[in-house]
Design an enzyme around this catalytic site. Structure first.
Site, PDB file in Angstrom:
ATOM      1  CD  GLU A 174      -3.264  -0.984   0.462  1.00 22.27           C
ATOM      2  OE1 GLU A 174      -3.741   0.049   0.326  1.00 22.27           O
ATOM      3  OE2 GLU A 174      -3.565  -1.701  -0.185  1.00 22.27           O
ATOM      4  CG  HIS A 250      -3.362   2.403   4.910  1.00 18.31           C
ATOM      5  ND1 HIS A 250      -4.056   3.408   3.947  1.00 18.31           N
ATOM      6  CD2 HIS A 250      -3.001   1.389   4.140  1.00 18.31           C
ATOM      7  CE1 HIS A 250      -4.231   2.903   2.811  1.00 18.31           C
ATOM      8  NE2 HIS A 250      -3.667   1.680   2.911  1.00 18.31           N
ATOM      9  CB  CYS A 371      -4.912   9.795   2.743  1.00 19.69           C
ATOM     10  SG  CYS A 371      -5.122   8.706   4.205  1.00 19.69           S
TER      11      CYS A 371
END
Ligand code: SUG
Length: 448
Positions: A174, A250, A371
């Site tokens: 990721e 995450h 993000c």
């Protein structure tokens, strides 16, 4: 030589919508089917980029992707003209159309993992595009991500690009959302910190029970090998599986690091003490003094962290050595989190100031300030080698704002995604964008 952390923010694409596509991401699931406002989303993101630039930080922009992704729908068997492909997908498999329309590439912390030149064996900045294998709508991002990164960081003398890891869950990667770099100075060797959710090849590691662990240990290790990192310059840590099950999909939802500082929640990791000691000793070997700021669960619960996105903040260094935290508005509306932040900045520690941004459109899909940005540490020479078209300036901010005003809709629901006109609108807008950002041809509709 001078060095910088440059934040490249993802520009929100014109199809931003709430598809409810990310199982394990509480915001994405709970706002599913709400109507979205792509124009507002893009303007909120641009306002953050402009504000950071105005504060004196180096800021860049990363282009969105072509959506709807007609080519992806064709691979799934929908045929005919582009309009027919969309029409058929809408009729026969709406969830697949929704996935192929997601503007999820805005969360560029997931675009790639980046290692600065001071850490790598060949002295170049290394990029590995993330395969985002856990979610179909994200797994279709990396080919275009690679082309866009290639157009931004084209100079092979300074930049090396690696294709995404094999597209299987065992190598689920990721990107920078599970990667942090500690250093004394951005341009000097540092310690790269990889956080994984599970091991795919060794069953002795615990794993979450409810939600998926998106990042595997083996994926992180492969990225470190590809980038030519020294063993002494790398630390691996496992995320606490129980926080993944509480919606921490995450590591950047529960910890953030910058410079010599790690700001993290008490429940974020397994074997925290051992990990902190390793970070501290490895950073000391490259001349740094590691500092950790632990947020106790008695002050902020994991649930508060997931709802407010306290840790999905940007921790930025100011010239006097102190740090600034960029947080979303949701931190101010959570009483405990806001109280904690007041006491943190008042305590005379390294984190002295908090700035609040309204990023609600992105937040409702689980994407906070951190993000939305990909950090790339660059020295002066490398910064000069970046495609200048993607570095934020006042005129670029103006052109992008006007471009958004001209092309974006202010309301989008599932029905709108089925409108073949949307595809034409988006392609027209993106064609213009590649000229504004001087990217050349990067989108499937431009190269096929
Ligand atoms: O992958 N949300 C993204 C949010 C990514 C946030 N990134 C970081 N924490 N670095 C995800 O879950 C939701 C899309 C939708 O439901 O429409 C989504 O993809």
């Amino acid at each position: 030589m001078k060095s910088y952390e440059v934040n490249f923010d993802g520009l929100v694409g014109p199809t931003h919508n709430y598809g409810g596509l990310s199982y394990g991401n509480v915001a994405s699931q709970s706002n599913s089917q709400q109507s979205s406002n792509p124009k507002e989303a893009a303007l909120q993101g641009l306002a953050k980029m402009k504000a950071l630039m105005d504060m004196g930080f180096q800021q860049g922009v990363l282009a969105p992707q072509e959506r709807p992704d007609v080519a992806a729908l064709r691979r799934l068997g929908f045929a005919g003209s582009d309009a027919q492909v969309i029409e058929r997908a809408a009729k026969e498999a709406m969830p697949l159309l929704v996935a192929s329309c997601s503007a999820s590439s805005m969360w560029v912390a997931n675009a790639a993992t980046v290692s600065p030149s001071a850490d790598t064996a060949d002295g170049r900045v290394h990029f590995t595009a993330a395969n985002l294998n856990c979610k179909y709508h994200r797994s279709i991002e990396h080919p275009t991500t690679s082309r866009v990164l290639g157009a931004m960081f084209a100079d092979q003398q300074h930049f090396a690009h690696h294709a995404a890891l094999p597209a299987v869950a065992q190598f689920g990667d990721e990107g920078a959302a599970n990667h942090t770099r500690f250093c004394r100075v951005y341009g000097e060797a540092g310690v790269e910190f990889f956080v994984y959710g599970r091991s795919a090849f060794d069953s002795r590691y615990p794993a979450p029970q409810k939600y998926p662990a998106r990042q595997t240990l083996e994926a992180s290790q492969a990225v470190a090998r590809l980038h030519g990192l020294r063993e002494e310059g790398v630390v691996y840590a496992q995320q606490n599986p129980s926080v993944i099950d509480q919606g921490v999909f995450h590591n950047d939802v529960i910890a953030v690091g910058n410079g010599e500082v790690l700001f993290y929640h008490e429940d974020a990791f397994l074997e925290t003490d051992k990990m902190l000691a390793e970070l501290s000793s490895k950073l000391a070997k490259v001349g740094g003094k590691f500092q950790s700021v632990c947020v106790p669960r008695s002050a902020v619960t994991v649930d508060d962290a997931v709802r407010s996105y306290l840790f999905n903040s940007q921790l930025l260094s100011r010239p006097d050595g102190s740090m600034l935290l960029i947080v979303p508005e949701e931190c101010r509306s959570n009483e405990r989190v806001w109280q904690y932040l007041q006491s943190l900045t008042g305590a005379g520690g390294v984190i002295r100031e908090v700035k609040v941004f309204d990023l609600k459109q992105s937040m409702q899909n689980g994407g906070g300030p951190a993000c939305l940005r990909l950090r790339v540490a660059l020295n002066e020479t490398e910064l000069a080698a970046v495609n200048p078209g993607v570095i934020m300036t006042a005129p670029l901010y103006d052109s992008l704002t006007q471009w958004v005003e001209r092309h974006y809709r202010d309301r989008m629901t599932e029905n709108d995604l089925a409108d073949p006109q949307l595809l034409l609108e988006c392609r027209g807008a993106l064609d213009e964008l590649t000229q504004i950002l001087k990217l050349g041809a990067v989108y499937p509709f431009q190269i096929n």
